[in-house]
Design an enzyme around this catalytic site. Structure first.
Site, PDB file in Angstrom:
ATOM      1  CE  LYS A   5      14.415 -11.363  16.658  1.00  0.00           C
ATOM      2  NZ  LYS A   5      14.563  -9.761  17.169  1.00  0.00           N
ATOM      3  NE  ARG A  25      12.936  -3.528  19.779  1.00  0.00           N
ATOM      4  CZ  ARG A  25      13.583  -4.220  18.658  1.00  0.00           C
ATOM      5  NH1 ARG A  25      12.933  -4.240  18.028  1.00  0.00           N
ATOM      6  NH2 ARG A  25      14.729  -4.792  19.061  1.00  0.00           N
ATOM      7  CE1 TYR A  50      -8.941 -11.609  -7.988  1.00  0.00           C
ATOM      8  CE2 TYR A  50      -6.822 -12.731  -7.067  1.00  0.00           C
ATOM      9  CZ  TYR A  50      -8.342 -12.889  -7.232  1.00  0.00           C
ATOM     10  OH  TYR A  50      -9.079 -13.861  -6.509  1.00  0.00           O
ATOM     11  CG  MET A  74      -5.058 -16.752  -0.232  1.00  0.00           C
ATOM     12  SD  MET A  74      -6.899 -16.743   0.542  1.00  0.00           S
ATOM     13  CE  MET A  74      -7.020 -15.276   0.455  1.00  0.00           C
TER      14      MET A  74
END
EC number: 5.1.1.1
Length: 397
Positions: free
Chosen positions: A42, A136, A257, A305
């Protein structure tokens, strides 16, 4: 007119297909000849490439694949004509025509789907999911007992009844035994239907959790159960990223950052071409090391990023010039280690990296007879003839 620029690849996720084959064989040996090993592919095979990983597993002898949805199932069916494909989600009561026309097996998760299987107009193989403590998907034990009294399963018996362990990674957790006992109630009720309780984590809990089949996903891809002291699985992936620039930074200067890191000495730093865009967890900043030949260099400052920054002050310049590749995942620092450093599951870490990085497959062996038998027919090779195209679900809603 669009300008096309040819660029070098800065990030490479190497996937060792021989290791996947070896892990499949190792698990098959561990559970024994009487227990079937199905492969869970999956989410694009945990980010490693659905069709390529499925081909590898079929070549290793796997004849049952589990996918997340019909889109993945149809993509597999267009490539492999004979392997059994089971779909965890996408309701049979809504999409039954797709299941029947492509020979797919639904995992039935509620009574509405169960009754749709019974009214399909022709025999339909299906797997029955029972809820034993995960909250679930799946029919409750009470639902199944009621349908049993109504003789539903005499009219259309499931091929396999399955469930899923909530705490399988913690070997001593009492939830495991509770779920096993609940599952055993349904398993005994529906005999001779086969049973499957365990995914990868349950493999290590012992034979009483194996029943007739285990559904293995993460273990195939080298992710090991943290509760198991010795890891018999082979690591599957290596991650490499290119150094783009090298800079000198004075003592006391901020890096990255938020100025979360300041140099405590005159330093040399390297900017590496990998960031959270590629799936590297933002939360692993200042917590991991990369390998440069025989040297290691710590990550400093936040992951951005497209880039991360490493401290190469103690690494010889010849080992870390621009263009050199740094190794982030290896046999010494695995996806389990990355997940632990980032505070995420190794499954999440692997799936993100697989989706964001350029993949390179290693050890592409010639196909065996098992794979050759699964080659698509002419119709299956042509999506327009086989109708194995991505589903337009909107048209069916």
């Amino acid at each position: 007119m669009m300008l096309s620029i040819v660029r070098s690849v800065d990030v490479v996720l190497e996937i060792d297909l021989a290791a996947i084959r070896a892990n499949f064989q190792k698990i098959s040996t561990l559970v024994g000849d009487k227990v079937k090993v199905a492969a869970v592919v999956k989410s694009d095979a945990y980010g490693l490439g659905l069709v390529d990983i499925a081909r590898t597993l079929i070549d290793a002898g796997c004849d049952l694949l589990f996918v997340a949805n019909l889109d993945e199932a149809l993509l597999l069916r267009s490539s492999f004509s004979r392997v059994a494909i089971a779909v965890f989600r996408d309701e049979f009561d809504r999409f039954g025509t797709w299941y029947r026309s492509h020979g797919l097996i639904p995992v039935v998760n509620n009574c509405k789907e169960l009754h749709a299987v019974g009214t399909a107009g022709e025999p339909q193989s299906y797997f029955l999911n029972v809820e034993t403590g995960f909250s679930r998907f799946g029919l409750s034990v009470g639902d199944i007992q009621r349908e049993y009294l109504l003789r539903t399963f005499e009219r259309y018996r499931p091929s396999i009844v399955l469930s899923h362990l909530a705490c399988g990674e913690c070997i001593s957790d009492p939830m495991n035994q509770l779920q096993r006992d609940r599952f055993r109630t349904v398993y005994d009720l529906l005999k001779p239907t086969r049973g499957s309780l365990s995914a990868s984590a349950g493999v290590w809990l012992g034979k009483s959790y194996h029943f007739d089949m285990v559904r293995v996903g993460s273990a195939l891809y080298g992710i090991h159960n943290a509760g198991v002291q010795t890891n018999p699985l082979k690591p599957v992936v290596k991650l490499r990223a290119r150094i783009l620039d090298v800079r000198s930074v004075p003592a006391g200067e901020a890096v990255g950052y938020g100025a979360t890191f300041r140099t405590d000495r005159a330093s040399r730093v390297a900017i590496v071409g990998i960031g959270y865009k590629h799936g590297l967890p933002w939360s692993c900043a200042n917590k991991i090391f990369v390998r440069l030949a025989e040297y290691s260099a710590p990550s400093i400052g936040r992951i951005s990023m497209e880039y991360m920054i490493i401290d190469i002050t103690d690494v010889p310049a010849r080992r870390c010039s621009p263009g050199t590749f740094a190794e982030l995942l290896s046999e010494d620092f695995t996806v389990n280690d990355l997940g632990a450093a980032a505070g995420v599951s190794p499954q999440e870490a692997l799936t993100r990296l697989g989706a964001g990085c350029t993949r390179k497959y290693l050890n592409l062996f010639p196909p065996s007879a098992a794979f050759t038998a699964n080659r698509p027919t002419e119709a299956m090779s042509n999506p327009s003839r086989a109708k194995s195209r991505p589903m337009d679900k909107q048209a069916l809603i």
